[in-house]
Design a protein around this motif. Structure first.
Motif, short mmCIF file in Angstrom:
data_model
loop_
_atom_site.label_atom_id
_atom_site.label_comp_id
_atom_site.label_asym_id
_atom_site.label_seq_id
_atom_site.Cartn_x
_atom_site.Cartn_y
_atom_site.Cartn_z
N LEU B 268 0.84 -1.20 0.00
CA LEU B 268 0.00 0.00 0.00
C LEU B 268 0.87 1.25 0.00
CD1 LEU B 268 -2.88 -0.98 2.45
CD2 LEU B 268 -2.96 -0.77 -0.02
N ALA B 269 1.93 1.21 0.83
CA ALA B 269 2.84 2.36 0.86
C ALA B 269 3.45 2.57 -0.52
CB ALA B 269 3.92 2.13 1.90
N GLN B 270 3.81 1.44 -1.14
CA GLN B 270 4.43 1.53 -2.46
C GLN B 270 3.46 2.16 -3.47
OE1 GLN B 270 6.04 -2.26 -3.56
NE2 GLN B 270 6.79 -1.49 -5.53
N VAL B 271 2.22 1.70 -3.45
CA VAL B 271 1.23 2.25 -4.39
C VAL B 271 1.02 3.73 -4.09
CG1 VAL B 271 -1.19 2.18 -5.07
CG2 VAL B 271 0.05 0.07 -4.73
N ALA B 272 0.91 4.07 -2.81
CA ALA B 272 0.62 5.45 -2.45
C ALA B 272 1.74 6.40 -2.86
CB ALA B 272 0.36 5.56 -0.95
N THR B 273 2.97 5.91 -2.81
CA THR B 273 4.06 6.82 -3.16
C THR B 273 4.39 6.80 -4.65
OG1 THR B 273 5.45 5.05 -2.32
CG2 THR B 273 5.34 7.06 -1.01
N ASN B 274 4.27 5.64 -5.28
CA ASN B 274 4.77 5.54 -6.66
C ASN B 274 3.75 5.87 -7.73
OD1 ASN B 274 7.07 4.80 -5.50
ND2 ASN B 274 7.04 2.65 -6.15
N THR B 275 2.48 5.96 -7.37
CA THR B 275 1.50 6.15 -8.43
C THR B 275 1.52 7.58 -8.94
OG1 THR B 275 0.14 4.46 -7.41
CG2 THR B 275 -0.91 5.84 -9.05
N GLU B 276 1.57 7.68 -10.22
CA GLU B 276 1.57 8.97 -10.91
C GLU B 276 0.22 9.68 -10.68
OE1 GLU B 276 2.28 11.94 -13.24
OE2 GLU B 276 3.74 10.33 -13.58
N SER B 277 0.26 10.92 -10.17
CA SER B 277 -1.02 11.53 -9.81
C SER B 277 -1.45 12.65 -10.76
CB SER B 277 -0.97 12.05 -8.38
OG SER B 277 -0.06 13.13 -8.33
N SER B 278 -0.84 12.69 -11.95
CA SER B 278 -1.23 13.78 -12.84
C SER B 278 -2.43 13.40 -13.71
CB SER B 278 -0.05 14.18 -13.71
OG SER B 278 0.33 13.08 -14.50
N LYS B 279 -2.72 12.11 -13.81
CA LYS B 279 -3.82 11.68 -14.69
C LYS B 279 -4.94 11.07 -13.86
CE LYS B 279 -2.03 12.22 -18.93
NZ LYS B 279 -0.73 11.63 -19.10
N ASN B 280 -6.10 11.00 -14.47
CA ASN B 280 -7.26 10.43 -13.80
C ASN B 280 -7.03 8.99 -13.36
OD1 ASN B 280 -10.02 10.34 -12.96
ND2 ASN B 280 -10.41 9.13 -14.78
#
Lengths: 142, 870
Positions: B268-280
């Motif tokens: 979960l930590a990995q997803v929360a930090t690594n996910t690109e948040s510029s796109k929907n």
């Protein structure tokens, strides 16, 4: 779960309707009418989500067409929005720059596509390519 | 599909008028019908296709249903394809014709041709009914093990449909966990969806899936760390749909399970930090991830991270993202209010958004953020916002403002100030109980009454068009008029300009202005008259002529209520004891919390207002019979506080009652008054002397409110003969109270207020009646809406309710909205019925309730009498 999917143009003509929850014809007509009124009156920078009765409408406008989806309020709204986009991308790739008339004249194909993407009110296939391959295959069957 | 369908579409599109289109369609439909009659097999496929187009345009096509069935049994794939499409479009699970298709679908599911299996699965998944689900489930279970992934994914979704229709089959699909060990993303996605559905349907199954947690973690890790996969890439993210579903199942499995949660923390930590948040797509994953983190037993550091992600969402320019952030924040606000408080300013900003979706969410969130510490700041913000918001939003905002003010007010003075401000900004949107609560508050706080009356006087002198504000103002001026002119020290220094010089004639000027204002409602005029009567004993003698002349104007008013009041008050001035009648009201006691706070039980109480008793008691000393009537007149002063006395009703009903004061008061006074009221209409018109009426008080029928009992006692004491005259020649306080709503002409027979009545409760199934009289002019017709809910953890199926009634009743029972009641009170099933009675006897229904719970057939009988006013 998705309760229904509607594709309507700006004048409110329904180009495609897919119902996963049973409604009678009068109710269907009323729902289509109400939803058109809601989505058509919203400005472009507004959210793509509208609370509707006990459900939520996720809609997105592509040129003159509104793609609306009625989902449970517990569903991930952004997920549903992305699912609409996936469906539109498949249509676009299948018809090659899809326009409203494509949907009118080939409505049965559109239904076939929607059945390849969604089933029983849930997203079935997350990959655009796989849906397109499948459609190609089906079209070439005897 | 031949060119013929194309031609039809073209022809229809070229029609210039709707009539032309109708004619064209009628012609085509006729042709199709002829072809059907002639069993034209060649043209069948094309005809059905054309019918579907006609159906899409909204014309009747029922005659084509059989034709679709014929196509589905044809051996050719293209026939089947169009036949099943027709089946899905023209039929739904409610139609009996569908049963005919069951066998065809079953045999197609066993067909060796995968394409035929897949169209059959598709049709089955979209329209299967409960009966069909039970028949076809073995085939679907087998297909879950099919070698073809394309069939497996469809079968998984069909399984969901089966379970929704027949929840008791859940055990058959537990083995679907095998689907999570596949490589095909479509199968994984549908398998996850199936497991999620099972868990949501029956939480007792969750423990059986705990063993898949490591597999979920593995799957998610491989998705997050995989490189570019062209087949599953969406704007740079690998299969966001699958990621969201995995996170969702993790949320269900990790809830209240520290061990499982522990296994998920890292990923979960990995997803929360690594996910690109510029796109929907990235945000969709982050959003799901945050929800998962907040619901499972995750580490505190992770939770802080999740709230921060939401904080970032709030600053996003995309409204969708802000919407989901607000939505999530209001869900997590109870777990970590401090963290959410940090984003308070941003949330308040969202109130100014042009999009109503965002504003509503923000308001909800702010509403739950209010505490005793920050109420001053937040309410100030909300008040500022109230000034600029549009009408649609105002009512909701006002309601919320009133609730928080009442709940968290740091001081009574502040509370009075705030409510006054709300009333002066948006008086017409005030919920009906707010003015009465305010009056109650002022009257129970003697130390502030002088302050309040001065504030109200100031408010009135600048604006008399806001009716609730004017009413409260007039009430206070009437009660505390002497304080208003005497005491000048209460108002804060900066507001003194106007207040210092209040004299009696200025106060009367204001009341005069209220009279003359064309927007003043009749109710407000009633308040004004009573206020004047009270002032006559508060103000010095030299104002008396003016007060009298103001009241005298209304002696000839066309409105009966006003006329009666004016006549009675002016006669009152001739009595010597009037001062004790016009004395200050004793503090109004609050009987309960404001109606919109807290849960209310559905127990109708008919508590008479306490202040009525206290008033009448003070009048008891007076031997003069007339005074008792005046006592009841003055009760009208209390009328705004009546709604809160009306404690036990649930909120919905309260609102209905507030909309119509007539039915509200009837509820308090009880049904027996109906008869008298009926006669009253005739009597009042030819009896101009109200005191004449007072002498002949009715015998109070048993069960009437104690207010009337008291009145009855008083009049009995003075005139024993009245008992026998009661039915024909009488009066009661009722006409006064009734005309509280001048806009509604008093009906010959008041319609009983709609009410709810718990009728049946057993085996976790409860039925509540919502009883109403649909037609005011036809009281023999009663409409009963049964609301059925199920508190069991599994669904109630095959529900059927039959009702029997005595001979003098006729009943019409409509079909229920569903025969399946979802578990855990998730949603309700309704069934309505209409009862027509031919004799004036109470309505009673005998219900026979059949249903299946956990596979067991249950039959129950219940007798349900309705309250006598129906």
């Amino acid at each position: 779960m998705i309760h229904f999917i509607l594709v309507q143009n700006r004048q409110g003509k329904t180009r495609l309707s897919k119902w996963y929850t049973p409604y009678d014809d009068i109710e269907k007509r009323k729902l289509s009418h109400e939803i058109h009124k809601i989505v058509n009156s919203r400005e472009s920078k507004f959210t793509n989500f509208v609370e509707f009765r006990t459900h939520r409408i996720i809609y997105r406008r592509y040129a003159g067409l509104f793609f609306s989806m009625c989902v449970d309020p517990t569903d991930n709204e952004l997920f549903s929005l992305e699912a609409i986009h996936l469906f539109v991308e498949v249509l676009d790739a299948y018809f090659g720059n899809v326009c409203e008339l494509d949907l009118v004249f080939n409505f049965y194909k559109v239904y076939a596509i929607i059945d390849e993407v969604f089933l029983a009110g849930e997203l079935m296939e997350p990959s655009k390519q796989i849906v397109l391959q499948r459609m190609d295959f089906l079209d070439n069957l005897p | 599909m031949s060119a013929k369908l194309r031609d039809l579409i073209k022809t229809v599109r070229s029609c210039k008028t709707a009539a032309e289109e109708r004619a064209q369609i009628a012609k085509e439909s006729a042709a199709i019908r002829t072809a059907m009659k002639e069993e034209d097999v060649e043209a069948r496929q094309r005809n059905v296709a054309k019918l579907l187009y006609i159906h899409m345009l909204g014309y009747p096509t029922q005659f084509g249903q059989m034709e679709c069935l014929k196509l589905t049994v044809s051996p050719s794939y293209s026939d089947k394809r169009i036949g099943y499409l027709g089946l899905m479009l023209l039929l739904d699970e409610k139609q009996e014709v569908l049963l005919l298709a069951t066998n065809c679908i079953r045999s197609d599911l066993l067909n060796p041709n995968q394409f035929i299996v897949s169209v059959a699965l598709c049709a089955f998944g979209n329209i299967c009914s409960t009966a069909m689900a039970r028949v076809v489930t073995p085939e679907v279970e087998n297909l879950l093990k099919s070698t073809n992934p394309y069939i497996r994914k469809k079968a998984a979704l069909c399984a969901i449909r089966i379970l929704r229709k027949a929840p008791d089959l859940i055990e058959n699909y537990i083995k679907a966990t095998a689907l999570l060990f596949e490589r095909n993303h479509g199968v994984l996605l549908t398998g996850l969806t199936l497991l999620i559905e099972i868990c949501e349907m029956d939480p007792s199954q969750i423990f059986k899936f705990k063993k898949v947690v490591p597999q979920l973690v593995r799957l998610l890790r491989s998705l997050v760390s995989s490189g570019y996969l062209p087949e599953h890439d969406i704007s740079g993210v690998t299969d966001p749909f699958l990621q969201v579903k995995i996170l969702r199942l993790m949320r269900i499995l990790g809830q209240n399970d520290p061990e499982a949660s522990d296994a998920m923390n890292d990923i979960l930590a990995q997803v929360a930090t690594n996910t690109e948040s510029s796109k929907n797509v990235g945000n969709a994953i982050l959003y799901e991830c945050v929800q998962t983190i907040m619901s499972i037993e995750s580490e505190n550091g992770l939770k802080v991270m999740a709230i921060n992600i939401l904080g970032r969402f709030l600053l996003n320019r995309d409204n969708n993202i802000r919407y989901v952030a607000l939505n999530t924040l209001s869900r997590v606000v109870n777990t970590d209010i401090q963290a959410v408080q940090r984003h308070r300013n941003t949330i308040v900003e969202c109130l100014k958004d042009p999009d109503v979706s965002i504003r509503c969410r923000a308001l909800d969130l702010i509403y739950s953020l209010v505490t005793e510490q920050n109420i001053r700041v937040l309410v100030r913000e909300l008040l500022n916002f109230l000034l600029i918001s549009d009408a649609q939003f105002k009512s909701e905002l006002v309601a919320k403002l009133c609730i928080v003010t009442e709940k968290y007010a740091p001081s009574k003075r502040w509370q009075i100030d705030t409510i006054l401000r709300v009333m002066s900004i948006a008086g017409s949107f005030i919920p009906d109980e707010v003015p009465s609560n305010l009056i109650q508050l002022i009257s129970s706080t003697p130390e502030l009454s002088s302050y309040a009356v001065q504030k109200l006087y100031l408010a009135l002198s600048s604006d008399i068009t806001q009716q609730p504000l004017t009413q409260v103002g007039l009430w206070c001026i009437g009660e505390y008029g002497d304080l208003l002119v005497a005491d000048k020290s209460q108002l804060p220094k900066d507001e003194d300009g106007l207040s210092l010089n209040v004299n009696e004639s200025q106060v009367l000027d204001i009341i005069d202005a209220v009279f003359k204002n064309s927007t003043t409602t009749q109710v407000t005029r009633q308040y004004s008259l009573t206020s004047l009567a009270k002032l006559s004993s508060r103000f010095s003698q030299n104002t008396l002529p003016r007060i009298k002349s103001m009241i005298d104007i209304y002696k000839k008013n066309i409105n009966l209520e006003l006329q009666q009041r004016a006549c009675e008050y002016s006669t009152l001035f001739d009595f010597e004891q009037k001062s004790s009648i016009l004395d200050r009201m004793p503090p109004i006691e609050k009987q309960e919390e404001s109606p919109h706070i807290g849960n209310q039980k559905n127990i109708p109480t008919q508590t008479p207002p306490t202040q009525n008793q206290s008033l009448v008691q003070s009048n008891n000393n007076s031997s003069n019979n007339n005074n008792s009537l005046i006592g009841s007149l003055l009760d009208d002063l209390n009328s705004p506080s009546v709604p809160q006395q009306n404690g036990g009703y649930n909120q919905q009903q309260q609102q209905q009652q507030q909309n119509s004061p007539i039915s509200l008061l009837e509820d308090i006074f009880g049904p027996p008054l109906v008869l008298q009221n009926n006669n009253n209409n005739n009597n009042n018109s030819n009896n101009n002397n109200p005191y004449g009426q007072a002498k002949s008080n009715p015998v109070t029928p048993a069960g009437g409110s104690s207010l009337i009992d008291i009145m009855g006692d008083l009049s009995l004491g003075s005139n024993n003969n009245t008992q026998h005259q009661s039915q024909s020649q009488h009066s009661s306080p009722l006409p006064l109270t009734q005309s509280l709503s001048p806009s509604t002409p008093s009906p010959m027979m008041p319609v009983p207020a709609p009410m709810q009545l718990p009728a049946f409760q057993k085996h976790g199934l409860s039925i509540t009646y919502e009883i109403s009289k649909p037609q005011a002019n036809n009281l023999s017709l009663t409409s009963i809406n049964m609301v059925i809910s199920n508190s069991n953890s599994s669904a109630v199926t095959d529900l059927s309710i039959q009702a029997a009634v005595p001979k003098y009743l006729k009943i019409q029972l409509l079909p229920p909205s569903s025969t399946t009641v979802p578990p855990n009170n998730d949603s309700e099933v309704t069934q309505s019925c209409k009862v027509l009675k031919s004799a004036d006897k109470p309505i009673i229904l005998r219900l026979k309730i059949d249903f299946k719970l956990n596979g067991q057939v249950v039959t129950e009988l219940a007798d349900t009498p309705l309250p006598s006013q129906f």
